[in-house]
Motif scaffolding. Structure first.
Motif, PDB file in Angstrom:
ATOM      1  N   HIS A  93     -84.138  -9.482 -42.542  1.00 45.40           N
ATOM      2  CA  HIS A  93     -84.168  -8.590 -41.384  1.00 45.40           C
ATOM      3  C   HIS A  93     -84.720  -9.291 -40.135  1.00 45.40           C
ATOM      4  O   HIS A  93     -84.584  -8.783 -39.022  1.00 45.40           O
ATOM      5  CB  HIS A  93     -85.045  -7.364 -41.692  1.00 45.40           C
ATOM      6  CG  HIS A  93     -86.504  -7.673 -41.810  1.00 45.40           C
ATOM      7  ND1 HIS A  93     -87.051  -8.227 -42.934  1.00 45.40           N
ATOM      8  CD2 HIS A  93     -87.530  -7.511 -40.934  1.00 45.40           C
ATOM      9  CE1 HIS A  93     -88.347  -8.388 -42.764  1.00 45.40           C
ATOM     10  NE2 HIS A  93     -88.671  -7.967 -41.561  1.00 45.40           N
ATOM     11  N   LEU A  94     -85.294 -10.478 -40.313  1.00 47.86           N
ATOM     12  CA  LEU A  94     -85.978 -11.142 -39.209  1.00 47.86           C
ATOM     13  C   LEU A  94     -85.072 -11.486 -38.024  1.00 47.86           C
ATOM     14  O   LEU A  94     -85.482 -11.310 -36.872  1.00 47.86           O
ATOM     15  CB  LEU A  94     -86.708 -12.398 -39.710  1.00 47.86           C
ATOM     16  CG  LEU A  94     -87.829 -12.136 -40.731  1.00 47.86           C
ATOM     17  CD1 LEU A  94     -88.419 -13.442 -41.221  1.00 47.86           C
ATOM     18  CD2 LEU A  94     -88.913 -11.252 -40.110  1.00 47.86           C
ATOM     19  N   PRO A  95     -83.840 -11.994 -38.227  1.00 45.35           N
ATOM     20  CA  PRO A  95     -83.015 -12.348 -37.065  1.00 45.35           C
ATOM     21  C   PRO A  95     -82.206 -11.178 -36.500  1.00 45.35           C
ATOM     22  O   PRO A  95     -81.443 -11.365 -35.549  1.00 45.35           O
ATOM     23  CB  PRO A  95     -82.085 -13.432 -37.615  1.00 45.35           C
ATOM     24  CG  PRO A  95     -81.894 -13.045 -39.039  1.00 45.35           C
ATOM     25  CD  PRO A  95     -83.197 -12.427 -39.491  1.00 45.35           C
ATOM     26  N   ILE A  96     -82.364  -9.983 -37.068  1.00 41.75           N
ATOM     27  CA  ILE A  96     -81.526  -8.859 -36.649  1.00 41.75           C
ATOM     28  C   ILE A  96     -81.794  -8.459 -35.198  1.00 41.75           C
ATOM     29  O   ILE A  96     -80.868  -8.150 -34.446  1.00 41.75           O
ATOM     30  CB  ILE A  96     -81.694  -7.674 -37.617  1.00 41.75           C
ATOM     31  CG1 ILE A  96     -80.978  -7.986 -38.944  1.00 41.75           C
ATOM     32  CG2 ILE A  96     -81.149  -6.386 -37.014  1.00 41.75           C
ATOM     33  CD1 ILE A  96     -81.092  -6.912 -40.007  1.00 41.75           C
ATOM     34  N   LYS A  97     -83.067  -8.492 -34.781  1.00 44.14           N
ATOM     35  CA  LYS A  97     -83.366  -8.140 -33.388  1.00 44.14           C
ATOM     36  C   LYS A  97     -82.671  -9.076 -32.413  1.00 44.14           C
ATOM     37  O   LYS A  97     -82.173  -8.652 -31.359  1.00 44.14           O
ATOM     38  CB  LYS A  97     -84.877  -8.152 -33.147  1.00 44.14           C
ATOM     39  CG  LYS A  97     -85.597  -6.931 -33.700  1.00 44.14           C
ATOM     40  CD  LYS A  97     -87.040  -6.892 -33.219  1.00 44.14           C
ATOM     41  CE  LYS A  97     -87.727  -5.608 -33.691  1.00 44.14           C
ATOM     42  NZ  LYS A  97     -89.129  -5.531 -33.201  1.00 44.14           N
ATOM     43  N   THR A  98     -82.628 -10.337 -32.771  1.00 49.90           N
ATOM     44  CA  THR A  98     -81.923 -11.304 -31.921  1.00 49.90           C
ATOM     45  C   THR A  98     -80.438 -10.964 -31.860  1.00 49.90           C
ATOM     46  O   THR A  98     -79.825 -10.965 -30.779  1.00 49.90           O
ATOM     47  CB  THR A  98     -82.117 -12.731 -32.449  1.00 49.90           C
ATOM     48  OG1 THR A  98     -83.503 -13.040 -32.478  1.00 49.90           O
ATOM     49  CG2 THR A  98     -81.383 -13.738 -31.590  1.00 49.90           C
ATOM     50  N   ALA A  99     -79.863 -10.654 -33.004  1.00 47.70           N
ATOM     51  CA  ALA A  99     -78.436 -10.329 -33.055  1.00 47.70           C
ATOM     52  C   ALA A  99     -78.118  -9.089 -32.234  1.00 47.70           C
ATOM     53  O   ALA A  99     -77.042  -8.988 -31.614  1.00 47.70           O
ATOM     54  CB  ALA A  99     -77.996 -10.135 -34.498  1.00 47.70           C
ATOM     55  N   GLU A 100     -79.049  -8.126 -32.210  1.00 44.72           N
ATOM     56  CA  GLU A 100     -78.796  -6.865 -31.506  1.00 44.72           C
ATOM     57  C   GLU A 100     -78.788  -7.022 -29.979  1.00 44.72           C
ATOM     58  O   GLU A 100     -78.450  -6.081 -29.265  1.00 44.72           O
ATOM     59  CB  GLU A 100     -79.822  -5.815 -31.937  1.00 44.72           C
ATOM     60  CG  GLU A 100     -79.569  -5.304 -33.351  1.00 44.72           C
ATOM     61  CD  GLU A 100     -80.618  -4.325 -33.841  1.00 44.72           C
ATOM     62  OE1 GLU A 100     -81.664  -4.190 -33.152  1.00 44.72           O
ATOM     63  OE2 GLU A 100     -80.416  -3.708 -34.901  1.00 44.72           O
ATOM     64  N   THR A 101     -79.129  -8.220 -29.495  1.00 42.10           N
ATOM     65  CA  THR A 101     -78.963  -8.462 -28.059  1.00 42.10           C
ATOM     66  C   THR A 101     -77.489  -8.640 -27.701  1.00 42.10           C
ATOM     67  O   THR A 101     -77.122  -8.549 -26.529  1.00 42.10           O
ATOM     68  CB  THR A 101     -79.746  -9.717 -27.609  1.00 42.10           C
ATOM     69  OG1 THR A 101     -79.218 -10.880 -28.275  1.00 42.10           O
ATOM     70  CG2 THR A 101     -81.226  -9.563 -27.913  1.00 42.10           C
TER      71      THR A 101
END
Length: 397
Positions: free
Chosen positions: A61-69
């Motif tokens: 789940h760690l890179p999901i915030k980056t992807a949501e950009t």
């Protein structure tokens, strides 16, 4: 008392982390790497091209915030995690990939690949999604041929029919061996735990010495069978222990709150069904060298039991057969949030289970923490129901 599993299992459980270093060694040796996401990717083509194949990261789940950009928040976590890792350079396998192959198993992945192509050289294989065999085979064969030609052009190589035929034989050998590992679950009690079984099949994706990998699995299978016949079981014999089949797509990152919990609470996962499950492993490529190898490869991959196919009657038939063959008491379908094809198809799986007289548990989750307690409670209730059913059946024998 339960006996320990072969020590080689530990290597597979840790294979992904160790694979980061192995991948760097591969690149330091001047070898080229093809990253992939899905079982539809034709391994025979990649192997014949002399490339190392690796599954790309998409389980945190760690890179999901980056992807949501750049991606919608309500998209499948597997898609977001995969893309986020590439954006952040936080997946060594993606970082070292010389080319990435994608497949159009869903609209979300298909559109994500357009953005991924801005970061890595991409080749996308378009899948047929109708069960009309002849029409689908023609289209699918042309896509696989295009994939082969794309690799030839990108790496300035020639992939001959002899190379493909040799690759077909090797991949059939490895696939048959993996199927044998799953078949250890048919023993009663099983000759291998479901967690260990999953560790091996998952870890295979991150081991790059083909011969050493094959030898290790052979040793594991041999030792498991030897132990079982000597009465050294990985779990205590128990006539009320629930025998489960687990299915779904992209749920590997949920193991700690799903698969591991099932066996911790006393169930035995005897087989896995779905894209990476027993049906795909049992299907080998025809080795008749008088026929076009591209067509033969297309025939095998056309029957991957993915929910992208509609109607997916072939998968339902396979599920029914697997329930019978592994003497399953229950079926668990694990789907990720926003993975609509697999989630909707669970209703058809429920009907198959009803026809076989066994219950189905549908777990929807993602990679983020917070739902562990709820899932554990549902698994406990499901297993208790199966145990009571088995106790009642034993009392009437």
């Amino acid at each position: 008392m339960p006996n320990e599993l072969p020590k080689n299992f530990e290597e597979f459980a840790d294979a992904r982390r160790a694979g980061f270093l192995k991948m760097k060694e591969v690149k330091d040796q001047g070898k080229q790497v093809c990253g992939m996401f899905c079982q539809y990717t034709p391994a025979e083509i990649i192997h014949a091209a002399g490339l190392k194949q690796v599954a790309l990261c998409g389980r945190s789940h760690l890179p999901i915030k980056t992807a949501e950009t750049r991606l919608p928040a309500n998209l499948c976590p597997l898609i977001k995690a995969s893309f986020g890792h590439v954006m952040e350079d936080s997946c060594p396998f993606a970082y070292f990939s010389d080319i990435v192959v994608g497949e159009t198993t869903c609209d979300g992945k298909k559109k994500m690949y357009e953005l991924l192509g801005e970061y890595k050289p991409m080749q996308v294989i378009h899948l047929p999604n109708i069960p009309d065999y002849d029409r689908s085979l023609e289209m699918w064969g042309s896509e696989i041929r295009k994939f082969k030609e794309g690799l030839e052009e990108h790496f300035n190589i020639t992939i001959t029919d002899d190379m493909l035929n040799e690759s077909i034989v090797w991949n059939n050998k490895l696939r048959t061996q993996q199927a044998h590992l799953y078949e250890l679950g048919k023993y009663d009690p099983p000759a291998v735990t479901g967690v260990a079984m999953n560790d091996v099949t998952d870890g295979l994706q991150f081991m790059f010495d083909d011969e050493a990998k094959y030898e290790k699995i052979s040793n594991i299978i041999e030792e498991c069978e030897k132990n079982w016949h000597e009465g050294k079981y990985p779990v205590e014999p128990d006539p009320t222990r629930p025998r489960l089949i687990v299915s779904g797509g992209g749920y590997v990152a949920t193991n700690e709150k799903t698969i591991n919990v099932m066996e911790e609470l006393g169930a035995s996962i005897v087989c896995y069904e779905g894209c990476c499950g027993i049906s795909s492993l049992r299907r080998t490529v025809d080795e008749d060298t008088s026929r076009d190898p591209i067509v033969r490869i297309a025939e095998k991959y056309l029957e991957v039991p993915c929910a992208v196919v509609s109607p997916n009657t072939r998968r339902m038939e396979q599920v029914a057969d697997t329930i019978d063959e592994w003497h399953a008491d229950g079926y668990v379908s694990i789907t990720l949030h926003s993975c609509n094809p697999f989630a909707v198809e669970t209703e058809n799986l429920r009907r198959v289970c009803e026809s076989k007289g066994i219950p189905l548990l549908h777990i929807q989750t993602d990679f983020t923490p917070g739902d562990e307690a709820q899932i554990r409670t549902r698994i406990e209730a499901f297993l208790e129901m199966i145990r009571e059913n088995k106790k009642e059946a034993l009392a009437h024998e």
